[in-house]
Design an enzyme around this catalytic site. Structure first.
Site, PDB file in Angstrom:
ATOM      1  N   CYS A 177      -6.033   2.650   5.349  1.00 59.24           N
ATOM      2  CA  CYS A 177      -6.641   1.505   6.017  1.00 59.24           C
ATOM      3  C   CYS A 177      -5.999   1.359   7.403  1.00 59.24           C
ATOM      4  CB  CYS A 177      -6.426   0.242   5.177  1.00 59.24           C
ATOM      5  SG  CYS A 177      -4.724  -0.372   5.163  1.00 59.24           S
ATOM      6  N   HIS A 232       0.881  -1.173   0.000  1.00 65.02           N
ATOM      7  CA  HIS A 232       0.000   0.000   0.000  1.00 65.02           C
ATOM      8  C   HIS A 232       0.919   1.223   0.000  1.00 65.02           C
ATOM      9  CE1 HIS A 232      -3.729  -2.065   1.972  1.00 65.02           C
ATOM     10  NE2 HIS A 232      -3.083  -2.900   1.172  1.00 65.02           N
ATOM     11  N   GLU A 251       0.710   4.152   1.382  1.00 65.25           N
ATOM     12  CA  GLU A 251       0.871   4.816   2.678  1.00 65.25           C
ATOM     13  C   GLU A 251       1.869   4.068   3.563  1.00 65.25           C
ATOM     14  OE1 GLU A 251      -3.513   5.147   1.407  1.00 65.25           O
ATOM     15  OE2 GLU A 251      -2.017   3.565   1.523  1.00 65.25           O
ATOM     16  N   CYS A 292      -2.185   0.657   7.302  1.00 64.36           N
ATOM     17  CA  CYS A 292      -1.390   1.826   6.914  1.00 64.36           C
ATOM     18  C   CYS A 292      -1.404   2.890   8.008  1.00 64.36           C
ATOM     19  CB  CYS A 292      -1.905   2.399   5.599  1.00 64.36           C
ATOM     20  SG  CYS A 292      -1.631   1.270   4.216  1.00 64.36           S
TER      21      CYS A 292
END
Length: 153
Positions: free
Chosen positions: A90, A60, A62, A93
């Site tokens: 999420c 991800h 992030e 993250c």
């Protein structure tokens, strides 16, 4: 939070950079998520989702930016960073961002909206995990949502 001139940052320009990264992710076969790290209103790092193309559930943008920032910046420098991300982080993250110690997160599309796109239950919101970190959003929500509409979850 630090004494950054956060209100003087060009939030819309930085989010649009994140949008371009999200579109690039979708174009190469990943989910449409993109993020930029900003210091003194200048982008210092960028990333986009690479979960599918790198077969790595951790990719991800992030979380990867938080990891890179921890390797490249001291804690006091990380406290001056703001993450702009196409979509609210999420829980995984958000945990990485909290450990990295960024000043703030600015997002366009909320986690509740992504859950609706995906037909799933809404996860814990980033602000609940990022207690003590500035969390701002949604900003440019219609523009951010359009990227997810085009992706066609």
């Amino acid at each position: 939070m630090t004494d950054l001139d956060f209100d003087g940052f060009d939030h819309e320009a930085h989010l649009r950079d994140a949008f371009e990264l999200a579109r690039a992710a979708a174009d190469r076969g990943d989910e449409p998520f993109g993020s930029v790290l900003v210091r003194d209103d200048t982008v210092v790092m960028t990333d986009s989702n690479r979960v599918n193309t790198e077969s790595d559930i951790r990719r991800h943008p992030e979380l990867h930016l938080a990891h890179r920032a921890c390797n490249e910046y001291e804690p006091d420098e990380r406290a001056e960073l703001v993450m702009y991300t196409s979509t609210e982080p999420c829980p995984m993250c958000a945990g990485g961002i909290a450990r990295a110690g960024f000043d703030g997160v600015v997002y366009s599309v909320g986690g509740d909206e992504i859950a609706a796109f995906q037909g799933t239950e809404s996860a814990t919101r980033a602000s609940e995990i990022l207690n003590g970190t500035r969390v701002v959003g949604p900003i440019l929500n219609d523009e951010g949502r359009r990227i997810h509409d085009e992706f066609g979850w």
